[in-house]
Scaffold this active site. Sequence first.
Site, short mmCIF file in Angstrom:
data_model
loop_
_atom_site.label_atom_id
_atom_site.label_comp_id
_atom_site.label_asym_id
_atom_site.label_seq_id
_atom_site.Cartn_x
_atom_site.Cartn_y
_atom_site.Cartn_z
N CYS A 63 -4.25 0.64 -2.52
CA CYS A 63 -4.06 -0.59 -1.74
C CYS A 63 -3.02 -1.51 -2.39
CB CYS A 63 -5.37 -1.37 -1.65
SG CYS A 63 -6.65 -0.58 -0.67
N ASN A 86 0.84 -1.22 0.00
CA ASN A 86 0.00 0.00 0.00
C ASN A 86 0.86 1.25 0.00
OD1 ASN A 86 0.59 -0.96 2.67
ND2 ASN A 86 -0.91 0.44 3.52
N GLU A 104 0.37 5.22 0.53
CA GLU A 104 -0.58 6.25 0.99
C GLU A 104 -0.19 7.61 0.44
OE1 GLU A 104 -0.89 5.79 5.27
OE2 GLU A 104 -2.09 3.96 4.98
N GLU A 159 -3.21 -4.67 -2.96
CA GLU A 159 -3.78 -5.63 -3.92
C GLU A 159 -3.87 -5.04 -5.33
OE1 GLU A 159 -4.90 -4.75 -0.96
OE2 GLU A 159 -6.22 -6.25 -0.07
N CYS A 163 -11.00 -2.93 -4.03
CA CYS A 163 -10.12 -3.97 -4.59
C CYS A 163 -10.93 -5.17 -5.07
CB CYS A 163 -9.08 -4.41 -3.55
SG CYS A 163 -7.81 -3.17 -3.27
N CYS A 181 -10.37 -4.65 0.60
CA CYS A 181 -11.45 -3.66 0.66
C CYS A 181 -12.39 -3.82 -0.55
CB CYS A 181 -10.89 -2.24 0.71
SG CYS A 181 -10.36 -1.61 -0.90
N1 THU Z 1 -5.21 -1.31 2.60
C1 THU Z 1 -4.69 -2.17 1.67
O1 THU Z 1 -3.59 -1.97 1.17
N2 THU Z 1 -5.44 -3.24 1.32
C2 THU Z 1 -6.65 -3.55 1.86
O2 THU Z 1 -7.27 -4.52 1.46
C3 THU Z 1 -7.22 -2.72 2.90
C4 THU Z 1 -6.51 -1.45 3.19
C5 THU Z 1 -4.40 -0.17 3.02
C6 THU Z 1 -4.88 1.15 2.54
C7 THU Z 1 -4.30 2.07 3.58
O3 THU Z 1 -2.98 2.41 3.21
C8 THU Z 1 -4.25 1.23 4.84
O4 THU Z 1 -4.38 -0.11 4.42
C9 THU Z 1 -5.31 1.55 5.84
O5 THU Z 1 -6.56 1.53 5.27
#
Ligand code: THU
Length: 134
Positions: free
Chosen positions: A56, A45, A47, A58, A93, A90
């Site tokens: 994300c 991930n 940000e 994925e 994704c 999420c």
């Molecule tokens: N996140 C992911 O990378 N994958 C997921 O399936 C859920 C959330 C990340 C996004 C963000 O950087 C952090 O987790 C918190 O939401």
Amino acid sequence: MKSELLQHAITQSLAVRNRSYSPYSQFKVGAALITKSGNIFVGTNVENGSYGATVCAERIALFSAVSAGEREFETLIVTADMDGKAVYPCGLCLQVFSEFAPQIPVVLVNASTGKIEKETTLDTLFPHQFSLNS
Ligand code: THU
């Protein structure tokens, strides 16, 4: 699928998770996507200070694979800190994966132990995706 390939992908998802850029949530996620051709694409991930521009792990793995010319996928591995409960991909994704691999097996790995926490499938998690063709 060969268990060595799965284990190799789990190891890679654990490694890429350490490269997570997550200064806002402090929540690190690693993903490894095994293709039908036997390749592995990883993502973590990333940000952003705008929050909304965060991507994300994925989707980064999937977009990387598609960018390399891959279109057929075998298994998605998601690695996160699962303190007693599984961390699922999420909804965004799930929708994106449903475009390419609506029934792909999804393996959730506990980053603390490196062990599989849960095995499920995309269609179990997301049975009714949006499609322009439906
Ligand atoms: N996140 C992911 O990378 N994958 C997921 O399936 C859920 C959330 C990340 C996004 C963000 O950087 C952090 O987790 C918190 O939401």
